[in-house]
Design an enzyme around this catalytic site. Structure first.
Site, PDB file in Angstrom:
ATOM      1  N   ASN A  53      36.163 -33.306 -41.484  1.00  0.00           N
ATOM      2  CA  ASN A  53      35.361 -32.697 -42.545  1.00  0.00           C
ATOM      3  C   ASN A  53      35.166 -31.188 -42.354  1.00  0.00           C
ATOM      4  O   ASN A  53      35.325 -30.405 -43.294  1.00  0.00           O
ATOM      5  CB  ASN A  53      34.033 -33.447 -42.559  1.00  0.00           C
ATOM      6  CG  ASN A  53      33.017 -32.803 -43.440  1.00  0.00           C
ATOM      7  OD1 ASN A  53      33.261 -32.662 -44.620  1.00  0.00           O
ATOM      8  ND2 ASN A  53      31.910 -32.393 -42.868  1.00  0.00           N
ATOM      9  N   THR A  85      29.469 -27.322 -43.646  1.00  0.00           N
ATOM     10  CA  THR A  85      29.728 -26.800 -42.298  1.00  0.00           C
ATOM     11  C   THR A  85      30.931 -25.856 -42.322  1.00  0.00           C
ATOM     12  O   THR A  85      30.873 -24.734 -41.795  1.00  0.00           O
ATOM     13  CB  THR A  85      29.953 -27.944 -41.289  1.00  0.00           C
ATOM     14  OG1 THR A  85      28.912 -28.901 -41.453  1.00  0.00           O
ATOM     15  CG2 THR A  85      29.952 -27.439 -39.864  1.00  0.00           C
ATOM     16  N   LYS A 102      20.200 -24.252 -32.970  1.00  0.00           N
ATOM     17  CA  LYS A 102      20.915 -24.099 -34.242  1.00  0.00           C
ATOM     18  C   LYS A 102      19.948 -24.299 -35.410  1.00  0.00           C
ATOM     19  O   LYS A 102      19.894 -23.501 -36.350  1.00  0.00           O
ATOM     20  CB  LYS A 102      22.028 -25.145 -34.304  1.00  0.00           C
ATOM     21  CG  LYS A 102      22.869 -25.094 -35.552  1.00  0.00           C
ATOM     22  CD  LYS A 102      23.691 -26.368 -35.751  1.00  0.00           C
ATOM     23  CE  LYS A 102      24.518 -26.764 -34.550  1.00  0.00           C
ATOM     24  NZ  LYS A 102      25.523 -27.799 -34.876  1.00  0.00           N
ATOM     25  N   ASP A 113      28.401 -36.778 -37.813  1.00  0.00           N
ATOM     26  CA  ASP A 113      29.068 -35.911 -36.836  1.00  0.00           C
ATOM     27  C   ASP A 113      30.457 -36.538 -36.666  1.00  0.00           C
ATOM     28  O   ASP A 113      30.906 -37.276 -37.556  1.00  0.00           O
ATOM     29  CB  ASP A 113      28.258 -35.851 -35.522  1.00  0.00           C
ATOM     30  CG  ASP A 113      28.673 -34.687 -34.620  1.00  0.00           C
ATOM     31  OD1 ASP A 113      28.192 -33.570 -34.824  1.00  0.00           O
ATOM     32  OD2 ASP A 113      29.501 -34.885 -33.708  1.00  0.00           O
ATOM     33  N   LYS A 153      19.903 -35.634 -31.567  1.00  0.00           N
ATOM     34  CA  LYS A 153      21.301 -36.043 -31.727  1.00  0.00           C
ATOM     35  C   LYS A 153      21.422 -37.478 -31.277  1.00  0.00           C
ATOM     36  O   LYS A 153      20.643 -37.937 -30.437  1.00  0.00           O
ATOM     37  CB  LYS A 153      22.208 -35.173 -30.860  1.00  0.00           C
ATOM     38  CG  LYS A 153      23.639 -35.154 -31.324  1.00  0.00           C
ATOM     39  CD  LYS A 153      23.845 -34.106 -32.387  1.00  0.00           C
ATOM     40  CE  LYS A 153      25.227 -34.143 -32.958  1.00  0.00           C
ATOM     41  NZ  LYS A 153      25.458 -32.959 -33.817  1.00  0.00           N
ATOM     42  N   GLN A 173      21.597 -28.312 -30.866  1.00  0.00           N
ATOM     43  CA  GLN A 173      21.058 -28.539 -32.209  1.00  0.00           C
ATOM     44  C   GLN A 173      19.675 -27.918 -32.370  1.00  0.00           C
ATOM     45  O   GLN A 173      19.332 -27.383 -33.423  1.00  0.00           O
ATOM     46  CB  GLN A 173      20.981 -30.058 -32.459  1.00  0.00           C
ATOM     47  CG  GLN A 173      20.799 -30.436 -33.907  1.00  0.00           C
ATOM     48  CD  GLN A 173      22.113 -30.470 -34.675  1.00  0.00           C
ATOM     49  OE1 GLN A 173      23.084 -31.055 -34.224  1.00  0.00           O
ATOM     50  NE2 GLN A 173      22.148 -29.839 -35.825  1.00  0.00           N
TER      51      GLN A 173
HETATM   52  N1  GLU Z   1      26.367 -32.918 -36.902  1.00  0.00           N
HETATM   53  C1  GLU Z   1      26.109 -31.702 -37.589  1.00  0.00           C
HETATM   54  C2  GLU Z   1      25.789 -30.602 -36.584  1.00  0.00           C
HETATM   55  O1  GLU Z   1      26.326 -30.604 -35.507  1.00  0.00           O
HETATM   56  C3  GLU Z   1      25.090 -31.841 -38.701  1.00  0.00           C
HETATM   57  C4  GLU Z   1      23.762 -32.374 -38.320  1.00  0.00           C
HETATM   58  C5  GLU Z   1      22.824 -32.648 -39.505  1.00  0.00           C
HETATM   59  O2  GLU Z   1      23.180 -32.374 -40.646  1.00  0.00           O
HETATM   60  O3  GLU Z   1      21.739 -33.154 -39.239  1.00  0.00           O
HETATM   61  O4  GLU Z   1      25.063 -29.681 -36.838  1.00  0.00           O
END
Ligand code: GLU
Length: 451
Positions: A244, A213, A117, A169, A129, A114
């Site tokens: 989703n 996503t 990302k 998630d 996370k 994350q």
């Molecule tokens: N769980 C999603 C990810 O893996 C979104 C996380 C978010 O929006 O904070 O990126």
């Protein structure tokens, strides 16, 4: 494992020693370190400042008890996690996962991914996370609510719109976010909209967040295909999962003229040669919360359901594969089958769905491969847009939000592509994503002193 530059091997060995029994975290770190040899060759100061070691160590890890009472009056105990990985670029940001497989190693791998990302989105968000080993399957609405409230009774003290901003998630969607945000609001006596993203529109959510996503991954793959002079139009596509991410991937691929012929859940997969009927899939999965076999049953005899012990969705011939279920769902065997059947592009909607062997097979076969930390960044990017709307007490139209998302995905694609070229590996989106994400975080950390 091999493939890490000599200078970085001691760093990896220390990560393994210090995080024993966490194979997914080791895998995620290994994959990034494999790309960083070229960076330290060019910029040795990253080694001198121990920036890589620091980036591999979460800033804070919270593990807590979640007691709650089920519908039979029985006390249940789960374990809750929040790993606040890196806040060099902004408040910790990342989803909460509710799944029986959750443990600290899984949350750490997700928080690590994350961080890069989020950096790639170009938005001011750090990486984090969280989640729990709670299994929502078969739980009533009341049980879900009591569980979410108990979780938040502990977690609220660690959150804040400038501190740590969770979202959804696996196993966490609009309903769960509502219950968690509701309890947070009560405990803090503040309507702090920006402390959670993925909220419903009714109380501060963003349009297009639910779709983001899946749409984002589709935009990314479309950009890769266009670089090769083609696009989704007329291509057969397989999308694993039916949550989703998968549902909105299917929606966008179909709007680009692609034909999605297979999707799945943990019980098995369906093959629908006429193209997935998205309204029916949404009804089965989102409204009725049923298994994927129900889709096949309702669709009639032309659709086959294959249980997971009888076959793999990756055996279905397709030109584009979009794994959108969970980590390590696509193994070397699956990758070999896809390559043999002529796949030309793979875009990861889930986090780390391809095993390292699968990634190698795709790259050696010249398949366009988009790693999750770049391709699925549209979700969290739109979360950052939700934070932006909350901060300005504004609410944008669907069109405006989707346009921002499309631009962000195009930028991420171009950044990965250009970075790979700059570091002598044209077309290697894995290398491009890892280096571009790393450099953004590392540069901010360098400027902030030894933190
Ligand atoms: N769980 C999603 C990810 O893996 C979104 C996380 C978010 O929006 O904070 O990126």
């Amino acid at each position: 494992m091999t493939g890490i530059d000599e200078k970085l091997q001691p760093i990896f060995a220390e990560v393994v020693r210090r995080n024993a029994g966490e194979p997914e975290f080791h895998q995620a770190v290994h994959e990034v370190l494999e790309s960083l040899g070229r960076v330290v060759a060019k910029h040795p100061h990253y080694l001198d400042l121990a920036l890589i070691e620091r980036i591999c160590e979460p800033e804070r890890q919270i593990i807590f008890r979640i007691p709650w009472v089920d519908d039979h009056g029985k006390v249940q105990i789960n374990r809750g996690f929040r790993v606040q990985f890196n806040s060099a670029l902004g408040p910790y940001k990342g989803g909460m996962r509710f799944h029986p497989s959750v443990n600290v190693g899984i949350i750490k791998f997700l928080g690590f991914e994350q961080t890069f990302k989020n950096a790639l989105t170009g938005m001011p968000i750090g990486g984090g996370k969280g989640g729990s080993d709670f299994d929502p399957k078969g739980r009533s609405d009341g049980e879900i609510m009591r569980f979410c409230q108990s979780l938040m009774t502990e977690l609220h003290r660690h959150l804040g719109d400038q501190t740590d901003v969770p979202a959804g998630d696996i196993g966490v969607g609009g309903r769960e976010i509502g219950y968690m945000f509701g309890q947070y609001k009560r405990l803090n006596n503040r309507f702090e909209a920006g402390v959670f993203t993925g909220k419903a529109l009714a109380y501060g959510g963003s349009r297009a967040r639910t779709e983001a996503t899946g749409y984002g991954n589709t935009y990314f793959v479309q950009a890769m295909l266009q670089k090769r002079g083609t696009d989704f139009d007329g291509k057969t596509v397989t999308v694993s999962g039916s949550g989703n991410v998968a549902i909105y991937t299917i929606e966008k691929v179909q709007s680009f003229g692609g034909k999605v012929i297979a999707c799945s859940d943990s019980s098995g997969y369906v093959v629908d040669d006429a193209g997935i009927d998205l309204d029916l899939l949404k009804e089965v999965k989102n409204v009725r919360r049923e298994r994927i076999s129900e889709y096949a049953r309702r669709r009639g005899s032309q659709v086959h359901f294959i249980p997971s012990d009888k076959g793999s969705i990756w055996d279905v011939p397709c030109q584009v594969a979009m794994p959108s279920a969970t980590q390590n769902e696509l193994s070397g065997k699956g990758a070999r089958a896809l390559v043999a059947n002529g796949v030309i592009a793979v875009g990861e909607g889930a986090n780390m769905p391809s095993t390292p062997e699968a990634v190698r097979i795709f790259q050696e076969a010249g398949v366009l491969f988009a790693p999750g930390k770049a391709a699925n960044a549209g979700g969290v990017a739109t979360s950052a847009l939700e934070m932006q709307q909350n901060a300005s007490r504004d609410s944008w139209s669907f069109e405006k939000t989707e346009e921002r998302l499309a631009t962000i995905m195009r930028n991420i694609h171009d950044t990965c592509h250009e970075t790979a070229e700059e570091y002598g590996a044209p077309g290697d989106y894995v290398l491009g994503a890892n280096i571009a994400g790393f450099v953004r975080v590392a540069e901010a950390m360098r400027m902030l002193g030894v933190i």
